[in-house]
Scaffold this motif. Sequence first.
Motif, PDB file in Angstrom:
ATOM      1  N   TYR A 100     -50.008  61.761 153.378  1.00  0.00           N
ATOM      2  CA  TYR A 100     -50.501  61.103 154.594  1.00  0.00           C
ATOM      3  C   TYR A 100     -49.815  59.744 154.738  1.00  0.00           C
ATOM      4  N   LEU A 101     -49.147  59.540 155.887  1.00  0.00           N
ATOM      5  CA  LEU A 101     -48.497  58.264 156.198  1.00  0.00           C
ATOM      6  C   LEU A 101     -49.288  57.540 157.288  1.00  0.00           C
ATOM      7  N   TYR A 130     -46.854  54.646 152.429  1.00  0.00           N
ATOM      8  CA  TYR A 130     -46.384  53.971 153.636  1.00  0.00           C
ATOM      9  C   TYR A 130     -45.213  54.720 154.272  1.00  0.00           C
ATOM     10  N   SER A 131     -44.439  55.411 153.444  1.00  0.00           N
ATOM     11  CA  SER A 131     -43.311  56.196 153.937  1.00  0.00           C
ATOM     12  C   SER A 131     -43.103  57.375 152.995  1.00  0.00           C
ATOM     13  N   TYR A 132     -42.288  58.315 153.423  1.00  0.00           N
ATOM     14  CA  TYR A 132     -42.003  59.500 152.607  1.00  0.00           C
ATOM     15  C   TYR A 132     -40.522  59.510 152.265  1.00  0.00           C
ATOM     16  N   LEU A 133     -40.234  59.704 150.989  1.00  0.00           N
ATOM     17  CA  LEU A 133     -38.855  59.748 150.516  1.00  0.00           C
ATOM     18  C   LEU A 133     -38.749  60.825 149.451  1.00  0.00           C
ATOM     19  N   TYR A 146     -35.966  61.075 154.562  1.00  0.00           N
ATOM     20  CA  TYR A 146     -36.846  59.903 154.685  1.00  0.00           C
ATOM     21  C   TYR A 146     -37.674  60.025 155.962  1.00  0.00           C
ATOM     22  N   CYS A 147     -38.910  59.514 155.900  1.00  0.00           N
ATOM     23  CA  CYS A 147     -39.782  59.531 157.079  1.00  0.00           C
ATOM     24  C   CYS A 147     -40.702  58.318 157.074  1.00  0.00           C
ATOM     25  N   GLU A 148     -40.871  57.722 158.232  1.00  0.00           N
ATOM     26  CA  GLU A 148     -41.943  56.764 158.486  1.00  0.00           C
ATOM     27  C   GLU A 148     -42.408  56.985 159.915  1.00  0.00           C
ATOM     28  N   HIS A 149     -43.595  56.465 160.233  1.00  0.00           N
ATOM     29  CA  HIS A 149     -44.177  56.796 161.537  1.00  0.00           C
ATOM     30  C   HIS A 149     -43.310  56.321 162.693  1.00  0.00           C
ATOM     31  N   GLY A 150     -42.866  55.074 162.653  1.00  0.00           N
ATOM     32  CA  GLY A 150     -42.001  54.563 163.712  1.00  0.00           C
ATOM     33  C   GLY A 150     -42.593  53.427 164.519  1.00  0.00           C
ATOM     34  N   VAL A 344     -31.471  62.906 156.371  1.00  0.00           N
ATOM     35  CA  VAL A 344     -32.356  63.240 157.493  1.00  0.00           C
ATOM     36  C   VAL A 344     -33.395  62.135 157.620  1.00  0.00           C
ATOM     37  N   PHE A 345     -33.478  61.532 158.808  1.00  0.00           N
ATOM     38  CA  PHE A 345     -34.435  60.464 159.089  1.00  0.00           C
ATOM     39  C   PHE A 345     -35.426  61.004 160.115  1.00  0.00           C
ATOM     40  N   VAL A 346     -36.702  61.115 159.709  1.00  0.00           N
ATOM     41  CA  VAL A 346     -37.743  61.655 160.581  1.00  0.00           C
ATOM     42  C   VAL A 346     -38.693  60.532 160.981  1.00  0.00           C
ATOM     43  N   SER A 347     -39.058  60.496 162.247  1.00  0.00           N
ATOM     44  CA  SER A 347     -40.032  59.521 162.743  1.00  0.00           C
ATOM     45  C   SER A 347     -40.879  60.174 163.823  1.00  0.00           C
TER      46      SER A 347
END
Length: 461
Positions: A100-101, A130-133, A146-150, A344-347
């Motif tokens: 969960y972010l 806080y982020s996913y890596l 990598y992912c963060e909400h944005g 891959v950068f996901v937001s």
Amino acid sequence: MPELPEDTVMVFVSDSHIGGDPGCDGFESPAELETLFEELAAFNRPVELILAGDFFDFLQIGDVPEGTNRASLTMSRPEYLDLFDSLKNFRSREGKRVVYLPGNHDAEAWWNPEIQETLKAVGLVDEFAYSYLASMEVGGERRVVYCEHGNQLDPVNVVEDYSDSLDTPLGHHVVMDFTRRVAPYGEVSPGLDLSEIKMVYPLVAIPGWVAGRYFYDFVGKVISYLLLPLLVAYALYRTAAYLLALSQGGGFLGASGELPRIHELFLDLAVFGLVVLLVFAVFFLVIRHVVRRTLNAVSPGKGAQGGGPHYSPAEASRKKIEGIAKGEARPPMAPSLDPATVDVFVSGHTHLPSLHEIERPGGRRCALVNSGCWLRQLQPVSPRLKGPPVFVSKFVLTHVRVMAEDGVLRAELWEKPKPARQRLTRLERLVSLGRRPSQPAPDAKARLLAASELPAWRSTS
């Protein structure tokens, strides 16, 4: 950074905005999201499910009873029981994990420890971050996702300290002090239902939505209750006069002995109709001009005038992410990460699903994906006659999948089509004819919208 097995599938879901007080809850697709969780649970391979921010919408919930919290209150609602059971069932399967972010609508999960405790206690979440890596070995190379909400890329929604309940950006107050307060009023006038104000996309188009609903409702009433009755009444009057003159042995103009000249009747009606239509056209143009000038004065950005689903905040966010991927800046939620290593950068956050690639110096490519949302949107459509935008309903139910396949790293953007009921006046339907997006069939299956394949790359340095 965890190293995932090569057969792992990473799935990113964001911006479902589940929960809210009566009239404020914008989530309308629990069955569709439940189906996705059930599908993922049936995968015969490891699955990382990343709830990438704004999974809940705590900002739309007011005071809660003592002994509960906004998460437990939302999960206890009857219409969501099956949805959360399916998420719990997914997590209980072997090789399945939920991360969960935080977003800007569920930041309370970071300053209110009861919420994290609740979600873990009921078996919904494995990890809060806080982020996913994560990385995996693909084609003999280590690939990074990598992912963060944005929201940290959106100036009006930046949260400086997630552990501080008083750290509330401007976007927080727009929801708390505006949309949440006006939505419960419901339909304040014919065609203007304030409970749908949170569905308007983009939010900067709200003035256009309000003005458009009033404009088309008013003009429609003028046509229905003034223009058409006037034309019909005059037609009946002239027809009666013609028949009376005919019964007395005269022509239409009353000249005795002339044959009935019915063409003069229709000519007279046509001339009168054209004069009335001309007067109405002038009235329409004046009202349209006033409305357009008002919208230009109060609506920031061209998108508010019905230019389409793209709007400047989303484009600005996309450009910032491109800059991060090229190494010009660091990810806000992981400043120690070297973005040049990310494949891959996901937001999320913008509610605008997209997938595109950029090429870095040296030829290495990076896929940038926005996971979209799980909401119904009121999107502006440019009408005929250049009137105010017509807002049509469209469900945007999308998610992202990242996996290794045939020696390449593959990123996919998926959509679950769902038809949306339209609440348009006859005039809105007429002026937007041929410009409204087509609606999918009720039984439409999930479909792949876009994909990116990143083959092995080796530095030539």
